[in-house]
Scaffold this active site. Sequence first.
Site, mmCIF file in Angstrom:
data_model
loop_
_atom_site.group_PDB
_atom_site.id
_atom_site.type_symbol
_atom_site.label_atom_id
_atom_site.label_comp_id
_atom_site.label_asym_id
_atom_site.label_seq_id
_atom_site.Cartn_x
_atom_site.Cartn_y
_atom_site.Cartn_z
ATOM 1 N N ASN A 52 54.288 48.603 90.190
ATOM 2 C CA ASN A 52 54.822 49.493 88.923
ATOM 3 C C ASN A 52 54.290 50.525 88.770
ATOM 4 O OD1 ASN A 52 52.586 47.526 88.181
ATOM 5 N ND2 ASN A 52 52.588 48.621 86.304
ATOM 6 N N GLY A 54 51.709 54.276 90.433
ATOM 7 C CA GLY A 54 50.898 54.761 91.474
ATOM 8 C C GLY A 54 51.382 54.525 92.927
ATOM 9 N N SER A 192 40.055 51.210 101.141
ATOM 10 C CA SER A 192 39.694 52.456 100.624
ATOM 11 C C SER A 192 38.506 52.883 101.618
ATOM 12 C CB SER A 192 39.111 52.271 99.018
ATOM 13 O OG SER A 192 38.375 53.780 98.864
ATOM 14 N N TYR A 217 33.377 47.521 93.835
ATOM 15 C CA TYR A 217 34.444 48.219 94.323
ATOM 16 C C TYR A 217 34.630 48.245 95.669
ATOM 17 C CZ TYR A 217 38.732 51.098 95.208
ATOM 18 O OH TYR A 217 39.882 51.570 95.496
HETATM 19 N N1 LIG Z 1 44.272 56.342 93.920
HETATM 20 C C1 LIG Z 1 43.355 56.536 94.828
HETATM 21 O O1 LIG Z 1 42.862 57.516 95.162
HETATM 22 C C2 LIG Z 1 43.028 55.465 95.740
HETATM 23 C C3 LIG Z 1 42.026 55.496 96.884
HETATM 24 C C4 LIG Z 1 41.723 54.437 97.731
HETATM 25 C C5 LIG Z 1 42.352 53.357 97.546
HETATM 26 N N2 LIG Z 1 43.266 52.916 96.340
HETATM 27 C C6 LIG Z 1 43.821 51.813 96.479
HETATM 28 O O2 LIG Z 1 45.173 51.793 96.263
HETATM 29 C C7 LIG Z 1 45.859 50.699 95.722
HETATM 30 C C8 LIG Z 1 46.931 51.126 94.514
HETATM 31 O O3 LIG Z 1 46.053 51.880 93.280
HETATM 32 P P1 LIG Z 1 46.628 53.224 92.661
HETATM 33 O O4 LIG Z 1 45.846 54.093 92.960
HETATM 34 O O5 LIG Z 1 47.893 53.020 92.871
HETATM 35 O O6 LIG Z 1 46.304 52.519 91.251
HETATM 36 P P2 LIG Z 1 47.273 52.153 89.915
HETATM 37 O O7 LIG Z 1 48.119 53.274 89.641
HETATM 38 O O8 LIG Z 1 46.181 51.982 88.916
HETATM 39 O O9 LIG Z 1 47.992 50.834 90.399
HETATM 40 C C9 LIG Z 1 47.416 49.675 90.603
HETATM 41 C C10 LIG Z 1 48.295 48.736 90.531
HETATM 42 O O10 LIG Z 1 47.529 47.467 90.605
HETATM 43 C C11 LIG Z 1 48.068 46.478 89.491
HETATM 44 N N3 LIG Z 1 47.009 45.637 89.208
HETATM 45 C C12 LIG Z 1 45.764 45.857 88.641
HETATM 46 N N4 LIG Z 1 45.223 44.587 88.198
HETATM 47 C C13 LIG Z 1 46.157 43.487 88.555
HETATM 48 C C14 LIG Z 1 46.064 42.335 88.688
HETATM 49 N N5 LIG Z 1 45.019 41.528 87.953
HETATM 50 N N6 LIG Z 1 47.255 41.305 88.946
HETATM 51 C C15 LIG Z 1 48.225 42.330 89.361
HETATM 52 N N7 LIG Z 1 48.350 43.767 89.629
HETATM 53 C C16 LIG Z 1 47.275 44.162 89.124
HETATM 54 C C17 LIG Z 1 48.256 47.509 88.323
HETATM 55 O O11 LIG Z 1 49.149 47.028 87.242
HETATM 56 P P3 LIG Z 1 49.117 47.540 86.020
HETATM 57 O O12 LIG Z 1 49.826 48.823 85.827
HETATM 58 O O13 LIG Z 1 49.726 46.408 84.942
HETATM 59 O O14 LIG Z 1 47.734 47.757 85.499
HETATM 60 C C18 LIG Z 1 49.078 48.606 89.088
HETATM 61 O O15 LIG Z 1 50.307 48.141 89.224
HETATM 62 C C19 LIG Z 1 44.533 50.052 95.171
HETATM 63 O O16 LIG Z 1 44.119 48.789 95.786
HETATM 64 C C20 LIG Z 1 43.446 50.870 95.097
HETATM 65 O O17 LIG Z 1 42.164 50.424 95.180
HETATM 66 C C21 LIG Z 1 43.610 54.120 95.735
#
Ligand SMILES: NC(=O)c1ccc[n+]([C@@H]2O[C@H](COP(=O)([O-])OP(=O)(O)OC[C@H]3O[C@@H](n4cnc5c(N)ncnc54)[C@H](OP(=O)(O)O)[C@@H]3O)[C@@H](O)[C@H]2O)c1
Length: 336
Positions: A52, A54, A192, A217
């Site tokens: 939903n 990012g 990551s 993390y």
């Molecule tokens: N953004 C970056 O720079 C970055 C860099 C390296 C790695 N990553 C990795 O990329 C992945 C996606 O993250 P994003 O950056 O797109 O962040 P995001 O926009 O916060 O998306 C994270 C998603 O995970 C969901 N989530 C969190 N806790 C959960 C739970 N207990 N059960 C089910 N779903 C859950 C969130 O749901 P809600 O919306 O309901 O909270 C959201 O849909 C993550 O694994 C993150 O570690 C991101």
Amino acid sequence: MAVATAVALLAALGGTLWLAARRIGGTRAQRLHGGGDSGLMRGKTVLITGANSGLGRATAAELLRLGARVIMGCRDRARAEEAAGQLRRELRQAGDPSPGPDAGGPGELVIKELDLASLRSVRAFCQELLQEEPRLDVLINNAGIFQCPYMKTEDGFEMQFGVNHLGHFLLTNLLLGLLKSSAPSRIVVVSSKLYKYGDINFEDLNSEQNYNKSFCYSRSKLANILFTRELARRLEGTNVTVNVLHPGIVRTNLGRYVHIPLLAKPLFNLVSWAFFKSPLEGAQTSIYLASSPEIEGVSGKYFGDCKEEELLPKAMDESVARKLWDISEVMVGILK
Ligand SMILES: NC(=O)c1ccc[n+]([C@@H]2O[C@H](COP(=O)([O-])OP(=O)(O)OC[C@H]3O[C@@H](n4cnc5c(N)ncnc54)[C@H](OP(=O)(O)O)[C@@H]3O)[C@@H](O)[C@H]2O)c1
């Protein structure tokens, strides 16, 4: 002194604006994996956790565009419905056929509730999915939580390790049978680069003694890589592949627990707009690993920007990976 500070600030601002101008000019590739080919994923069912927001949302949008049936595994139905509505509108505006739960064809979007901080929820989700879905071609373990204050999951695990690693560990294991019967099939794990700063301390996996949110993390992201490599070894000869990636630094909601002082927010927003990837740019490697014919048969590898990258030795330690697997099985209650 004041003049030097002003010059430095102006130079920083100028650099940021120059980069911003380059971004607006579209000099950075929006689709590293090539895009196009709108039928590439037709007939394929893809499950994306955390779809939903990012990266998950951007991945869902692109795989839908490529014709996949996308199951969004989300913990909050209202947020998922809102994202699904936007995705459908975007596809309609782009001139693609309108997807929807009743469409029954390619480009379909399905929402299912999944809270990775609850093993009960993961089990219920899998039970329903196994009853309703005849096949699963791609599983994308994308959901994640970043640097939260000390919190525990419903089952008493430290939140980042519990959601980022253990929840996905159970989910994947419960869906392996379906992935195998749908082979050739793929598992994509979103880790990551920050894994480099983590360590697996088997004495205190729950961080009861000492909680450091950054370290925890990084540890959960190192666990994602060790899990991928051990799973790839176990899946040899099954035609189910599993690869892991880092997306780069991306503008998403991941930083919700990071405190930025009010006065610094405009500068942070400017810098992130100029330097961070957009969600679509960040999602390229997930999309590539999920859909590209180029990586058919490739398994156990670590990718960034759609290219294989080297790992530090600690992420390739097979004995640590095996021990982590065994302990994770006990923690989530999988009987051998
Ligand atoms: N953004 C970056 O720079 C970055 C860099 C390296 C790695 N990553 C990795 O990329 C992945 C996606 O993250 P994003 O950056 O797109 O962040 P995001 O926009 O916060 O998306 C994270 C998603 O995970 C969901 N989530 C969190 N806790 C959960 C739970 N207990 N059960 C089910 N779903 C859950 C969130 O749901 P809600 O919306 O309901 O909270 C959201 O849909 C993550 O694994 C993150 O570690 C991101």
